[in-house]
Design an enzyme around this catalytic site. Structure first.
Site, short mmCIF file in Angstrom:
data_model
loop_
_atom_site.label_atom_id
_atom_site.label_comp_id
_atom_site.label_asym_id
_atom_site.label_seq_id
_atom_site.Cartn_x
_atom_site.Cartn_y
_atom_site.Cartn_z
CD GLU A 13 38.91 40.33 92.07
OE1 GLU A 13 38.38 40.06 90.98
OE2 GLU A 13 39.93 41.04 92.17
CG ASP A 45 41.71 49.77 89.28
OD1 ASP A 45 41.12 49.63 90.36
OD2 ASP A 45 42.19 48.80 88.66
CD GLU A 101 50.41 43.09 87.74
OE1 GLU A 101 50.05 43.66 86.68
OE2 GLU A 101 49.60 42.73 88.61
CD GLU A 141 43.57 46.09 83.71
OE1 GLU A 141 44.41 45.29 83.22
OE2 GLU A 141 42.84 45.78 84.66
C1 DMJ Z 1 39.80 42.60 86.31
O1 DMJ Z 1 39.24 41.69 87.20
C2 DMJ Z 1 39.06 43.91 86.33
O2 DMJ Z 1 39.36 44.62 85.19
C3 DMJ Z 1 39.38 44.74 87.55
O3 DMJ Z 1 38.76 45.98 87.53
C4 DMJ Z 1 40.87 44.93 87.66
N1 DMJ Z 1 41.59 43.68 87.62
C5 DMJ Z 1 41.25 42.71 86.61
C6 DMJ Z 1 42.03 42.83 85.33
O4 DMJ Z 1 43.33 43.17 85.43
#
Ligand code: DMJ
Length: 544
Positions: free
Chosen positions: A44, A184, A277, A298
């Protein structure tokens, strides 16, 4: 508040808001420090803070962007380098896969968990790679590529990766393979690292990984989670993080399944006004305990990419629906609120920094594209790759020149005279063989793109729309045509002979065109993830 500010710097630049962009860059340069006794998520912190600083640096330091700040003197780059060096101790593991968290002052905590997610370990290459190229210190690029090797070397026989792994033993502790939660952006950065850096090893890994995902995880039009060894379905669930996938497929040139899957995912949005979610594909209802919509980007991101690819107005209609949902359902006094239950539309006083960095950005880009794009991304001096946090990473010569890759030890490079370290060589060779593709000998002297030397067998060419051997200009010049049966003839730049790069929906065309005070804010108490600390210290994120 400072986290949101860092995460949204390039959004300010994209909007052309010179005044706020300059004021924010100046304030962050003066006030942000990382010498704090705080344990943070490597992933993060990389995607939000490091990525935010680097993208803003690249805009603020460059006249060509039209947003250069006259007084700017690399403050954000220096901060980025300082931050990245504080994250480096996390990579000191037997597998090369980093710990999930690290203390910015003391390194890895004694009792730090050895379990991390695949996305956490494999989604660092873009930011660290850019930093290496800006600082001429290869260490950042090396450790993150090594982490990808560490993960990919432990893939199953089916070429699937699990969700969680022990960074010391290399054992998978969670063997559910999928394209969403915990995995992902591992897929995303394989392809994007190739697009941005031209490093073909990432492409080969992506090809293998993508093919396996489409074979074992794709249940047209949905995706499921399966056991990585047996491919037995474990979770028939749509989870909201999966919704980035159609956008990635656009980048890979695989439009048809992207269209189908987007339609399915958007049907969930339309049913509830937001995507929960988790949505159970067996019961066709919201998954228990996964009812929230934390303002995620997304599905909007994929909507933007599909509109860009097809110009089909249905994606603008989808964008309008999403704006309506956000305005009527999520707008709250100091910003936008998470939806804690998509069925009751209950709000929660919380706004993640990615709302401004990504959700708003992709919506804005979608509609700006529709009215005739006149912005940095569509019409700027460089082609941009979006980080997983939506940060703009430009394909400048300094960052993207293929020739430069060869100076990085560990980078896959076919240049004669350059000795790769043996580990990297072995992996590259394995990948070439596994991919069923080979390069003609004697063609790889310069490290520059090799136009006619890539020979595909039936298993290669997985990525429709571009292939190894194309120049960066060509890759970024990917053009999409809506007619599904159209073949496109491409006159090759190097030898003038026509080369047909045929795809049902995609064609590659060559290079198409080539003071200390914060801005006033009444909402300083807005809740944000992990936001604590003194005003001169950045509040750093924990894992989302
Ligand atoms: C973001 O911080 C980024 O896109 C990450 O790859 C996945 N989670 C969040 C958004 O949902």
């Amino acid at each position: 508040m400072q986290l949101s500010q860092i995460d949204s710097l390039d959004m300010l630049a994209l909007l052309g808001d010179k005044e706020r962009f300059a004021a924010s860059v100046e304030w962050i340069g003066k006030s942000l420090r990382f010498d704090i006794n705080k344990t943070v998520s490597v992933f993060e912190t990389t995607i939000r803070v490091l990525g935010g600083l680097l993208s803003a640096h690249l805009i603020a330091s460059d006249y060509a962007t039209g947003m250069k700040i006259p007084s700017y003197d690399n403050q954000l780059l220096n901060l980025a380098e300082d931050l990245a060096r504080r994250l480096l101790p996390a990579f000191d593991t037997p597998t090369g896969i980093p710990f999930g968290s690290v203390n910015l002052l003391h390194g890895v905590d004694e009792h730090e968990s050895k379990i991390t997610s695949t996305a956490g370990g494999g989604t660092l290459t873009l930011e660290f790679g850019v930093l290496s190229r800006l600082t001429n210190d290869p260490i950042f690029e090396q450790v993150t590529k090594n982490a990808v090797h560490g993960l990919w070397a432990r893939r199953s026989k089916l070429n699937l990766v699990g969700a969680h792994i022990n960074v010391f033993t290399g054992e998978w502790t969670q063997k559910d393979a999928g394209i969403g939660t915990s995995i992902d952006s591992f897929y995303e950065y394989l392809l994007k690292a190739y697009v941005l850096f031209g490093d073909e090893e990432y492409l080969f890994i992506f090809q293998e990984a993508y093919r396996a995902a489409m074979q074992y995880l794709y249940n047209d039009p949905w995706y499921v989670e399966v056991n990585m060894d047996s491919a037995a379905i474990v979770w028939p669930l749509f989870n909201s993080l999966q919704a980035f996938w159609p956008g990635l497929q656009v980048l890979a040139g695989d439009i048809d399944p992207a269209v189908q899957t987007h339609t399915a995912f958007f049907s969930v949005w339309k049913r509830y006004g937001f995507t929960p979610e988790g949505f159970n594909l067996a019961t066709l209802s919201v998954q228990h305990g996964q009812k929230s919509y934390p303002l995620r980007p997304e599905l909007i991101e994929s909507t933007y990419w599909l509109y860009k690819a097809t110009r089909d107005p249905r994606y603008l209609d989808a964008g309008r629906d999403m704006v309506s949902s956000l305005q009527y359902g999520a707008r709250c006094p100091c910003g936008y609120c998470h939806i804690s239950d998509v069925e009751s539309h209950t709000q929660e006083d919380h706004m993640e920094s990615f709302f401004l960095a990504e959700t708003v950005k992709y919506l804005w880009l979608l509609f700006d594209l529709a009215v005739g794009p006149d912005n940095l991304v569509e019409n700027g001096p460089y082609k941009y790759v979006f980080s997983t946090e939506g940060h703009l990473l430009p394909a400048t010569p300094q960052i993207s020149l293929v020739r430069e890759h060869c100076s990085y030890v560990g980078a896959f490079c076919r240049s004669v005279g350059y000795k790769e370290d043996s580990h990297a060589s072995e992996i590259a060779t394995d990948l070439l063989e596994a991919n069923g593709s080979r390069f003609h000998e004697g063609q790889a002297h310069t490290g520059l793109p090799l136009y006619s030397t890539f020979e595909s067998t039936p298993t290669a060419g997985l990525i429709k729309g571009f292939c190894p051997g194309l120049s960066h200009g060509q890759k970024f010049g990917i053009s999409y045509i809506t007619s599904v049966d159209m073949a496109y003839q491409h006159e090759h730049a190097s030898d003038g002979k026509p080369t047909t790069l045929q795809s049902r929906s995609v064609a590659v065309v060559q290079n198409q065109s080539s003071d200390d005070s914060l801005p006033e804010n009444d909402c300083d108490n807005l809740h944000e993830s992990s936001e604590e600390g003194s005003e001169s210290k950045v509040p750093l994120p924990s894992q989302v």
